[in-house]
Design a protein around this motif. Structure first.
Motif, PDB file in Angstrom:
ATOM      1  N   GLU A  86       0.816  -1.213   0.000  1.00 27.30           N
ATOM      2  CA  GLU A  86       0.000   0.000   0.000  1.00 27.30           C
ATOM      3  C   GLU A  86       0.852   1.266   0.000  1.00 27.30           C
ATOM      4  O   GLU A  86       0.337   2.375   0.149  1.00 27.30           O
ATOM      5  N   GLY A  87       2.162   1.118  -0.163  1.00 28.57           N
ATOM      6  CA  GLY A  87       3.051   2.262  -0.231  1.00 28.57           C
ATOM      7  C   GLY A  87       3.415   2.857   1.120  1.00 28.57           C
ATOM      8  O   GLY A  87       3.899   3.982   1.194  1.00 28.57           O
ATOM      9  N   GLU A  88       3.200   2.114   2.194  1.00 24.96           N
ATOM     10  CA  GLU A  88       3.515   2.615   3.526  1.00 24.96           C
ATOM     11  C   GLU A  88       4.734   1.896   4.092  1.00 24.96           C
ATOM     12  O   GLU A  88       5.028   0.751   3.736  1.00 24.96           O
ATOM     13  N   ALA A  89       5.429   2.600   4.988  1.00 23.44           N
ATOM     14  CA  ALA A  89       6.609   2.005   5.608  1.00 23.44           C
ATOM     15  C   ALA A  89       6.927   2.728   6.906  1.00 23.44           C
ATOM     16  O   ALA A  89       6.565   3.895   7.084  1.00 23.44           O
ATOM     17  N   ASN A  90       7.597   2.042   7.789  1.00 22.39           N
ATOM     18  CA  ASN A  90       8.101   2.623   9.027  1.00 22.39           C
ATOM     19  C   ASN A  90       9.591   2.375   9.105  1.00 22.39           C
ATOM     20  O   ASN A  90      10.084   1.343   8.649  1.00 22.39           O
ATOM     21  N   CYS A  91      10.290   3.308   9.695  1.00 21.40           N
ATOM     22  CA  CYS A  91      11.727   3.149   9.899  1.00 21.40           C
ATOM     23  C   CYS A  91      12.039   3.630  11.305  1.00 21.40           C
ATOM     24  O   CYS A  91      11.739   4.776  11.647  1.00 21.40           O
ATOM     25  N   GLN A  92      12.601   2.755  12.108  1.00 20.08           N
ATOM     26  CA  GLN A  92      12.982   3.119  13.465  1.00 20.08           C
ATOM     27  C   GLN A  92      14.440   2.778  13.674  1.00 20.08           C
ATOM     28  O   GLN A  92      14.935   1.772  13.166  1.00 20.08           O
TER      29      GLN A  92
END
Length: 119
Positions: A86-92
């Protein structure tokens, strides 16, 4: 830079050097120089990559301050990742005080560049 840091770069270029663009074959002159050390890891914890970087470097107080011919020095931690369908991402990521203190010994600021894409 290599002498000051105690390691050779994985990539670099000199200001004023003529290069050829890989795709177009067009010649151009570098407007800036670059000294780059790449620590490449797939799916790596950023803190572990920074530890690998610090293991390779020989920090001395202010190592990168006032180097002849250096106008803009910084550590760039580049992080690339993929988005979901869906074109979403998280980066931590997290760095501890010891890592930040060691990086600070070199002198320049630390920049984090994060990019996420589909491929």
């Amino acid at each position: 830079m290599s002498k000051e840091l105690g390691i050779a770069p994985t990539d670099g270029r000199r200001k004023g050097e003529t290069r050829t663009a890989p795709v177009t074959g067009r010649k151009y002159v570098n407007k800036t120089g670059l000294w780059c050390l790449v620590i490449d890891r797939d799916h790596a914890d950023v803190a572990n990559v920074v530890n690998r970087l610090l293991d390779k470097l020989k920090p001395r107080e202010g190592t990168l301050r006032g180097l002849h011919g250096v106008e803009d020095a910084y550590f760039d931690v580049f992080i690339a990742g993929l988005t979901d369908t869906e074109g979403e991402a998280n980066c931590q990521f997290a760095l501890d005080g010891a890592q930040l203190a060691t990086l600070a010994q070199f002198g320049p600021p630390i920049r984090f560049t994060v990019t996420m894409g589909t491929e």
